[in-house]
Motif scaffolding. Structure first.
Motif, PDB file in Angstrom:
ATOM      1  N   ASP A 326       4.330 -46.504 -17.969  1.00 60.38           N
ATOM      2  CA  ASP A 326       3.046 -46.006 -17.506  1.00 60.38           C
ATOM      3  C   ASP A 326       1.952 -46.465 -18.453  1.00 60.38           C
ATOM      4  N   ARG A 330      -4.734 -46.533 -12.725  1.00 61.74           N
ATOM      5  CA  ARG A 330      -4.583 -47.616 -11.758  1.00 61.74           C
ATOM      6  C   ARG A 330      -5.325 -48.870 -12.229  1.00 61.74           C
ATOM      7  N   ALA A 333      -3.337 -50.574 -14.877  1.00 59.13           N
ATOM      8  CA  ALA A 333      -2.162 -51.189 -14.244  1.00 59.13           C
ATOM      9  C   ALA A 333      -2.566 -52.488 -13.545  1.00 59.13           C
ATOM     10  N   ARG A 334      -3.721 -52.449 -12.851  1.00 58.10           N
ATOM     11  CA  ARG A 334      -4.213 -53.653 -12.178  1.00 58.10           C
ATOM     12  C   ARG A 334      -4.429 -54.778 -13.183  1.00 58.10           C
ATOM     13  N   VAL A 337      -1.045 -56.312 -14.176  1.00 56.24           N
ATOM     14  CA  VAL A 337      -0.445 -57.084 -13.074  1.00 56.24           C
ATOM     15  C   VAL A 337      -1.194 -58.404 -12.855  1.00 56.24           C
ATOM     16  N   GLN A 357       5.446 -55.280 -10.752  1.00 58.26           N
ATOM     17  CA  GLN A 357       4.688 -54.776  -9.599  1.00 58.26           C
ATOM     18  C   GLN A 357       4.198 -53.360  -9.847  1.00 58.26           C
ATOM     19  N   HIS A 358       3.286 -52.915  -8.992  1.00 63.45           N
ATOM     20  CA  HIS A 358       2.644 -51.612  -9.093  1.00 63.45           C
ATOM     21  C   HIS A 358       3.145 -50.744  -7.933  1.00 63.45           C
ATOM     22  N   SER A 361       0.922 -48.742  -5.140  1.00 62.32           N
ATOM     23  CA  SER A 361       0.204 -49.466  -4.084  1.00 62.32           C
ATOM     24  C   SER A 361       1.079 -50.481  -3.366  1.00 62.32           C
ATOM     25  N   GLY A 380      -0.636 -45.139 -12.817  1.00 61.79           N
ATOM     26  CA  GLY A 380      -0.533 -46.108 -13.911  1.00 61.79           C
ATOM     27  C   GLY A 380       0.864 -46.690 -14.092  1.00 61.79           C
ATOM     28  N   LEU A 382       4.027 -49.036 -13.770  1.00 62.56           N
ATOM     29  CA  LEU A 382       4.379 -50.429 -13.458  1.00 62.56           C
ATOM     30  C   LEU A 382       5.896 -50.557 -13.511  1.00 62.56           C
ATOM     31  N   ARG A 383       6.435 -51.425 -12.677  1.00 62.34           N
ATOM     32  CA  ARG A 383       7.879 -51.635 -12.670  1.00 62.34           C
ATOM     33  C   ARG A 383       8.185 -53.097 -12.983  1.00 62.34           C
TER      34      ARG A 383
END
Ligand SMILES: *Cc1c(COP(=O)(O)O)cnc(C)c1O
Length: 404
Positions: A326, A330, A333-334, A337, A357-358, A361, A380, A382-383
């Motif tokens: 995390d 968002r 996170a953007r 990515v 990826q997020h 979304s 927040g 992310l994977r």
């Protein structure tokens, strides 16, 4: 040495040997080294009576019959890939479909069929434990299969099981939080009701759900089993002969087939599965440690890392190759990515290359907002699906994106 590398496996050969040789017995007998690809859509019959008999046997879910008859009933290239996956899963049978979602759909239809063929007036339902894959959540929540869903906590399965419960559906490790569900505990609560585990995040070298009492183990073979980002496929493995017949019966009737070219690519990828997973797991563990020390990262999720360590050790041979972390919002996170360069910003997982990826979304965009926040799919989060690149190169890329 991680447990996955030990050779004290229940099968007669070690898991890496199985991965290399499974599903190839008839190939050597035919004087070949690589599996042939049979693209026939139909097969000449040797006699009308034997063809009629084979049609009937396949229509009721037989694995093989005297005559192949037609490609929707049987294909030898697909059958070899299925036999290889079955060996890796410690299963008697594996049934392959055109995608993971086709495999899930067929499993749900087969479960419904088992109930309504006994009692046509029944209103079967599925008990499912969130979180699960976004489209799987969407399928279970939709009325399209005529199967109700009751979302339950993993500890409450026993109190909801009844005569109209067709199936208990769980996913472990769960997508995207990598939370684990105790397969043996679910099985105990489910009693006679079948349990299907979506084990996509932990392929056979890491986890074998049937060894823990599951009735079926399902994979999106698009992920680790295919492993190279070029196959879409789904597989369901079982040791229950009636289930295997029902799964093939549904496939013959609804037509969710795996194409033989895709089956060939899937089979081709299996020998390297243990090696790919164990290498990526070691890199993922290294990256998780580095993420934990980075000030932009609030929380790192990896199976058994900060919690569920006992369950992880009982159920999986290692933590796997997936990390979620995390970064707080968002927007942050953007930024990550959109700033990575070596990693690919994309959905999917289990490929030779690293993907980020997020979930809120992308993979879980269709999931109900309340369910997202209840199950840790935060703005927040992310994977990361760690691939086979060098850890230092991946960290250089990720840390510049986190710093940016
Ligand atoms: C990708 C995925 C699926 C769906 O598989 P497809 O091959 O994309 O149809 C199901 N479950 C999980 C956990 C997945 O990651």
């Amino acid at each position: 040495m991680p447990a996955a590398e030990s050779e004290d496996d229940a099968s007669t050969t070690g898991p890496r040997t199985t991965a290399v040789h499974a599903g190839r017995a008839d190939i050597r007998a035919r004087g070949l080294h690589a599996p042939p690809i049979d693209l026939s859509s139909t097969y000449p019959i040797s006699g009308m009576d034997s063809a009629a008999n084979s049609v009937t046997e396949f229509a009721h879910g037989a694995r093989v019959s005297d005559e192949p008859v037609y490609a929707r009933l049987y294909n030898p290239t697909v059958a070899n890939a299925e036999s290889a996956v079955a060996d890796l899963e410690h299963a008697s049978d594996c049934v392959a479909y055109g995608s993971g979602m086709a495999a899930m759909t067929a499993t749900l239809m087969a479960a419904r069929l088992a109930i309504v063929s006994e009692n046509p007036d029944a209103h079967p339902h599925v008990l499912a434990v969130r979180p699960i894959y976004g489209t799987g959540d969407h399928l279970l929540s939709s009325p399209m299969l005529g199967l109700d869903v009751k979302w339950v906590d993993a500890d409450d399965v026993a109190q909801h099981v009844g005569p109209e419960t067709a199936l208990v559906w769980i996913e472990t490790p769960a997508n995207p939080t990598l939370e684990l569900v105790d397969i043996a505990a679910i099985k105990e609560q489910a009693g006679e009701v079948p349990v299907c585990v979506d084990s996509t995040f932990a392929p056979p070298v890491l986890q074998r759900p049937l060894d823990h009492g599951a009735t079926c183990s399902m994979h999106s073979a698009t992920k680790f089993l295919g492993g190279h980002g070029d196959v879409v496929a789904g597989v369901v493995s079982t040791n229950d002969a009636e289930w295997a017949d029902r799964l093939r019966h549904v496939r013959v009737v609804t037509g969710g087939l795996l194409h033989p070219m895709a089956a060939y690519l899937l089979h081709r990828s299996l020998p390297s599965l243990p090696g790919r997973v164990l290498q990526a797991q070691s890199t993922a563990t290294d990256l998780a440690e580095r993420c934990e020390e980075h000030t932009a990262v609030q929380r790192v999720h990896m199976p058994g890392r900060s919690e569920q360590a006992d369950l992880r050790a009982r159920q999986m041979s290692g933590p796997g190759t997936m990390i979620a972390f995390d970064v707080g919002t968002r927007e942050k996170a953007r930024n990550v990515v959109e700033s990575v360069e070596l990693m690919t910003a994309a959905v999917s997982l289990g490929s030779v290359d690293t993907l980020i990826q997020h979930p809120a979304s992308m993979t879980h965009g269709v999931v109900d907002e309340a369910a997202k926040s209840d199950h840790g799919i935060t703005p927040g989060l992310l994977r990361l699906s760690v691939g086979l690149e060098n850890a230092d190169d991946l960290w250089q890329d990720l840390s510049q994106a986190l710093d940016g």
